[in-house]
Structures are given as structure tokens and as C-alpha cells.
Design a protein around this motif. Structure first.
Motif, PDB file in Angstrom:
ATOM      1  N   ALA A  77      37.518  41.457  28.663  1.00 47.40           N
ATOM      2  CA  ALA A  77      38.416  41.643  29.352  1.00 47.40           C
ATOM      3  C   ALA A  77      40.492  42.171  29.353  1.00 47.40           C
ATOM      4  O   ALA A  77      40.485  41.800  30.557  1.00 47.40           O
ATOM      5  CB  ALA A  77      39.415  40.246  27.850  1.00 47.40           C
ATOM      6  N   ARG A  78      40.034  42.903  28.495  1.00 44.70           N
ATOM      7  CA  ARG A  78      41.059  44.365  29.173  1.00 44.70           C
ATOM      8  C   ARG A  78      41.038  45.275  30.131  1.00 44.70           C
ATOM      9  O   ARG A  78      41.377  45.464  31.150  1.00 44.70           O
ATOM     10  CB  ARG A  78      41.464  45.169  28.548  1.00 44.70           C
ATOM     11  N   GLU A  79      39.119  45.607  30.216  1.00 45.29           N
ATOM     12  CA  GLU A  79      39.180  45.783  31.585  1.00 45.29           C
ATOM     13  C   GLU A  79      39.325  45.507  32.864  1.00 45.29           C
ATOM     14  O   GLU A  79      39.659  45.736  33.762  1.00 45.29           O
ATOM     15  CB  GLU A  79      37.378  46.606  32.029  1.00 45.29           C
ATOM     16  N   MET A  80      38.453  43.785  32.645  1.00 42.89           N
ATOM     17  CA  MET A  80      39.408  42.815  33.791  1.00 42.89           C
ATOM     18  C   MET A  80      40.638  42.792  34.464  1.00 42.89           C
ATOM     19  O   MET A  80      41.680  42.552  35.908  1.00 42.89           O
ATOM     20  CB  MET A  80      38.861  41.236  33.465  1.00 42.89           C
ATOM     21  N   VAL A  81      41.794  42.939  33.512  1.00 40.11           N
ATOM     22  CA  VAL A  81      43.360  43.333  33.844  1.00 40.11           C
ATOM     23  C   VAL A  81      43.305  44.085  34.135  1.00 40.11           C
ATOM     24  O   VAL A  81      44.285  44.336  35.266  1.00 40.11           O
ATOM     25  CB  VAL A  81      43.623  42.876  32.433  1.00 40.11           C
ATOM     26  N   ALA A  82      42.639  45.664  33.737  1.00 41.51           N
ATOM     27  CA  ALA A  82      43.568  46.963  34.668  1.00 41.51           C
ATOM     28  C   ALA A  82      42.977  46.868  35.806  1.00 41.51           C
ATOM     29  O   ALA A  82      43.677  47.653  36.504  1.00 41.51           O
ATOM     30  CB  ALA A  82      42.683  47.950  33.164  1.00 41.51           C
ATOM     31  N   ARG A  83      42.027  46.654  36.001  1.00 48.01           N
ATOM     32  CA  ARG A  83      41.258  46.565  37.310  1.00 48.01           C
ATOM     33  C   ARG A  83      42.246  45.867  38.474  1.00 48.01           C
ATOM     34  O   ARG A  83      41.848  46.207  39.649  1.00 48.01           O
ATOM     35  CB  ARG A  83      39.251  46.397  36.819  1.00 48.01           C
ATOM     36  N   ARG A  84      42.712  44.944  38.089  1.00 55.78           N
ATOM     37  CA  ARG A  84      43.303  44.286  38.764  1.00 55.78           C
ATOM     38  C   ARG A  84      44.681  45.031  38.859  1.00 55.78           C
ATOM     39  O   ARG A  84      45.468  44.424  39.520  1.00 55.78           O
ATOM     40  CB  ARG A  84      43.578  42.904  38.656  1.00 55.78           C
ATOM     41  N   ALA A  85      45.080  45.748  38.623  1.00 52.90           N
ATOM     42  CA  ALA A  85      46.278  46.626  39.290  1.00 52.90           C
ATOM     43  C   ALA A  85      47.745  45.727  38.969  1.00 52.90           C
ATOM     44  O   ALA A  85      48.143  45.659  39.953  1.00 52.90           O
ATOM     45  CB  ALA A  85      46.088  47.503  39.666  1.00 52.90           C
ATOM     46  N   GLY A  86      48.038  45.415  37.410  1.00 52.13           N
ATOM     47  CA  GLY A  86      49.423  44.852  38.138  1.00 52.13           C
ATOM     48  C   GLY A  86      49.480  43.346  38.266  1.00 52.13           C
ATOM     49  O   GLY A  86      49.457  42.253  38.205  1.00 52.13           O
ATOM     50  N   ARG A  87      48.679  42.681  38.592  1.00 51.51           N
ATOM     51  CA  ARG A  87      48.557  41.690  39.771  1.00 51.51           C
ATOM     52  C   ARG A  87      47.450  40.130  38.426  1.00 51.51           C
ATOM     53  O   ARG A  87      47.438  39.184  39.045  1.00 51.51           O
ATOM     54  CB  ARG A  87      47.794  41.092  40.796  1.00 51.51           C
ATOM     55  N   ALA A  88      47.230  40.794  37.392  1.00 53.04           N
ATOM     56  CA  ALA A  88      46.176  40.324  35.769  1.00 53.04           C
ATOM     57  C   ALA A  88      47.100  40.144  35.282  1.00 53.04           C
ATOM     58  O   ALA A  88      47.690  41.629  34.683  1.00 53.04           O
ATOM     59  CB  ALA A  88      45.122  40.193  36.076  1.00 53.04           C
ATOM     60  N   ARG A  89      47.660  39.256  33.707  1.00 53.95           N
ATOM     61  CA  ARG A  89      47.700  40.123  32.914  1.00 53.95           C
ATOM     62  C   ARG A  89      46.564  39.416  31.988  1.00 53.95           C
ATOM     63  O   ARG A  89      46.175  37.495  32.198  1.00 53.95           O
ATOM     64  CB  ARG A  89      48.991  38.979  32.661  1.00 53.95           C
ATOM     65  N   LEU A  90      46.377  39.952  30.472  1.00 54.18           N
ATOM     66  CA  LEU A  90      45.599  38.937  29.294  1.00 54.18           C
ATOM     67  C   LEU A  90      46.842  37.956  28.084  1.00 54.18           C
ATOM     68  O   LEU A  90      48.150  39.069  27.649  1.00 54.18           O
ATOM     69  CB  LEU A  90      44.220  40.069  29.248  1.00 54.18           C
ATOM     70  N   VAL A  91      46.264  37.115  27.682  1.00 55.39           N
ATOM     71  CA  VAL A  91      46.579  36.581  26.125  1.00 55.39           C
ATOM     72  C   VAL A  91      45.309  36.313  25.673  1.00 55.39           C
ATOM     73  O   VAL A  91      44.417  35.671  25.861  1.00 55.39           O
ATOM     74  CB  VAL A  91      47.814  35.231  26.835  1.00 55.39           C
ATOM     75  N   GLU A  92      45.800  36.314  24.399  1.00 52.61           N
ATOM     76  CA  GLU A  92      45.033  36.386  23.792  1.00 52.61           C
ATOM     77  C   GLU A  92      45.265  35.572  22.592  1.00 52.61           C
ATOM     78  O   GLU A  92      46.542  35.973  22.098  1.00 52.61           O
ATOM     79  CB  GLU A  92      44.610  37.926  23.029  1.00 52.61           C
ATOM     80  N   ILE A  93      44.411  34.826  22.178  1.00 51.13           N
ATOM     81  CA  ILE A  93      44.936  33.452  21.632  1.00 51.13           C
ATOM     82  C   ILE A  93      44.424  33.244  20.111  1.00 51.13           C
ATOM     83  O   ILE A  93      43.114  32.529  20.235  1.00 51.13           O
ATOM     84  CB  ILE A  93      45.267  31.968  22.827  1.00 51.13           C
ATOM     85  N   PRO A  94      44.363  33.207  18.496  1.00 56.27           N
ATOM     86  CA  PRO A  94      43.334  32.911  17.907  1.00 56.27           C
ATOM     87  C   PRO A  94      42.942  31.762  18.286  1.00 56.27           C
ATOM     88  O   PRO A  94      42.834  30.245  17.731  1.00 56.27           O
ATOM     89  CB  PRO A  94      44.714  32.192  16.734  1.00 56.27           C
ATOM     90  N   ALA A  95      41.293  31.580  18.193  1.00 58.36           N
ATOM     91  CA  ALA A  95      40.684  30.395  19.042  1.00 58.36           C
ATOM     92  C   ALA A  95      39.350  31.005  18.852  1.00 58.36           C
ATOM     93  O   ALA A  95      39.195  32.405  19.565  1.00 58.36           O
ATOM     94  CB  ALA A  95      41.608  29.809  20.064  1.00 58.36           C
ATOM     95  N   GLY A  96      38.785  29.718  19.887  1.00 52.36           N
ATOM     96  CA  GLY A  96      36.942  30.513  19.939  1.00 52.36           C
ATOM     97  C   GLY A  96      36.317  30.323  21.124  1.00 52.36           C
ATOM     98  O   GLY A  96      37.338  30.499  22.402  1.00 52.36           O
ATOM     99  N   HIS A  97      35.731  30.179  21.934  1.00 49.61           N
ATOM    100  CA  HIS A  97      35.657  30.375  23.199  1.00 49.61           C
ATOM    101  C   HIS A  97      36.600  28.673  23.980  1.00 49.61           C
ATOM    102  O   HIS A  97      36.846  29.305  25.322  1.00 49.61           O
ATOM    103  CB  HIS A  97      34.398  29.744  23.597  1.00 49.61           C
ATOM    104  N   VAL A  98      36.218  27.757  23.416  1.00 51.51           N
ATOM    105  CA  VAL A  98      37.221  26.443  24.298  1.00 51.51           C
ATOM    106  C   VAL A  98      38.740  26.682  23.478  1.00 51.51           C
ATOM    107  O   VAL A  98      39.033  26.222  22.522  1.00 51.51           O
ATOM    108  CB  VAL A  98      36.632  25.123  23.288  1.00 51.51           C
TER     109      VAL A  98
END
Length: 255
Positions: free
Chosen positions: A212-233
Motif C-alpha cells: 500500500a505504501r509503495e502504491m502511494v509513493a509511486r503515484r508521486a503526491g497524487r495519492a494518499r493512504l489511510v489505514e483503519i483498524p479493520a479487516g479487508h472489508v
């Protein structure tokens, strides 16, 4: 309100949760259907109007001979065209997330903002769970009992059939769809140009934290990541936190 339309000669269904708000197109994951987004639609109203598709082989949409990547993207294109809307925000979970970012990548002028819930740019789906699912039961109560802890995640797709209770999806078709979902989709992810929110469940067994962090990093500022205490859904496990993240992101983008 449930509506139907034809896409490539096949009948597809969608639910327009209504209201005067800004349209948000939503795409569910495997084992689910458009109705899974009812709580999200209620929470986002009246500012946003959620319109969710029963993707091919799910809900009230017809089964299909093929569940390849291009098939799902073509359905979304037809759905968007059917609604007669201009550029819109799009949200997708799991299967629907890959479909959503592939649509955004291939039709960049049609998507203004993207919310992707717990799915990666590389997918290695395990369909053994599907193969172990009980195909049906004499009653809804029996079906819930047989499914145990997984029942709440599938209950929006429960259906009363001629010989008991089952699902609005077909197990064999779901396995075919899951197999077709697997693969390296980096090229599509990196082609997305609109602002993107990637939501990861911190306990997810589908989207690893480093990926997930790589996905955001490779979008060069056009994506952000939020992690929430949860499973897949995430939208099921942590609905309040999920709504807050989506609302904050869309509000910022729409300003």
C-alpha cells in the motif's frame, strides 16, 4: 431505487440511493452487490448521492460468459454512459477497486476522484474460500449458522430460492472472476491521474502495508493512504471511520 439497463446485450442492475447530492459511483467486491453500500449512502447523504452497480454475475445483474478485466471495465463505461453523467467521483472495494482504478486509468477525463478500498496494484486472490462455501441451506437461519462469522459479510447477497436459501452470485462464476482478477495491474494504477485515496484495513489479509505504501509513493503526491483498524472489508468493520475518511477526502477534492 433499483434500475436495469443493457450493456453488450446483457442486463445489468444498479441501485440509485437518491438525493440531491454530488454523484458518487460505487463498485462492490466479490460476494456482495450494490445494496452493500446502503449504510455508506445514508451516511454520505445529502451531500453525495451514491449510485452502485450490481457488477456482472452479482446481485440482480445477469451471469456472464466472461469475467475478464476488460469485461468489467466495459460494464462501468456502459453504466456511466447510461446515467448520463459527466465526470464523477468513483469508489471501489476489492474487485470493485481494481475495476474502478482501471476505469479511471483508461478513461481519465471521466473520473474526478478515486477511493480504493483495500486492494493492490498486484492481486493474488485465493479462491479456496469460495470453493469451501456452502452452496445453500434449507432456511436463512441455517445458512447463517453454516457461514458462522463470515455471514455478516455475505448477508446482503442472501436470496430465497426455490429449494431454500442461497446467494445472488454463483460460486463457479465467482471463482472464474477471482482467477481473472489476479495479476500485475501496476500499469493501470500508475496511469491514474485524478486524486486518489487508498484505504487499507490494518488487519487486512489482502493488501499488505508495504505494498500500500509503495502504491502511494509511486503515484508521486497524487495519492494518499489511510489505514483503519479493520479487516479487508473496511466499510463493514469500521463504518464510522471509513465514512469519515471518504467524506474528508471527497470534501477536499470537491472544493
Amino acid at each position: 431505487m433499483r434500475e436495469f439497463f443493457l450493456a453488450g446485450g446483457r442486463r445489468l442492475s444498479y441501485v440509485d440511493f437518491g438525493g440531491p447530492g454530488v454523484p458518487l459511483l460505487a463498485f462492490h467486491g466479490h460476494y456482495n452487490e450494490a445494496s452493500a453500500f446502503a449504510p455508506l449512502a445514508e451516511a454520505l447523504a445529502p451531500r453525495w448521492r451514491v449510485i452502485a452497480l450490481d457488477q456482472r454475475g452479482h446481485g440482480e445483474s445477469e451471469r456472464a460468459p466472461s469475467y475478464e478485466r476488460d469485461d468489467y471495465v466495459a460494464d462501468i463505461e456502459a453504466f456511466h454512459r447510461q446515467l448520463g453523467l459527466g465526470p464523477v467521483s468513483v469508489l471501489g472495494h476489492s474487485l470493485g477497486g481494481v475495476n474502478a482504478y482501471q476505469y479511471a486509468a483508461r478513461h481519465p477525463g471521466r473520473v474526478t476522484a478515486l477511493v480504493i478500498e483495500d486492494i493492490g496494484a498486484v492481486v493474488n486472490c485465493d479462491w479456496s474460500f469460495t470453493e469451501r462455501l456452502i452452496p445453500g441451506a434449507p432456511s436463512r437461519q441455517d445458512l447463517v449458522g453454516a457461514l458462522g462469522a463470515t455471514a455478516p459479510y455475505l448477508e446482503c447477497s442472501f436470496r430465497q430460492l426455490d429449494d431454500g436459501w442461497g446467494y445472488s452470485f454463483d460460486l463457479e462464476h465467482t471463482v472464474r472472476s477471482q482467477k481473472a482478477l489476479n495479476g500485475d495491474h501496476w500499469s493501470d494504477w500508475l496511469r491514474v491521474t485524478c486524486p486518489t485515496l487508498l484505504v487499507r484495513g490494518a488487519r487486512s489479509d489482502e493488501l499488505a502495508a508495504d505494498h500500500a505504501r509503495e502504491m502511494v509513493a509511486r503515484r508521486a503526491g497524487r495519492a494518499r493512504l489511510v489505514e483503519i483498524p479493520a479487516g479487508h472489508v473496511v466499510h463493514h468493520d469500521a463504518p464510522v471511520e471509513f465514512v469519515a475518511a471518504v467524506r474528508s477526502f471527497l470534501s477536499e477534492v470537491e472544493e
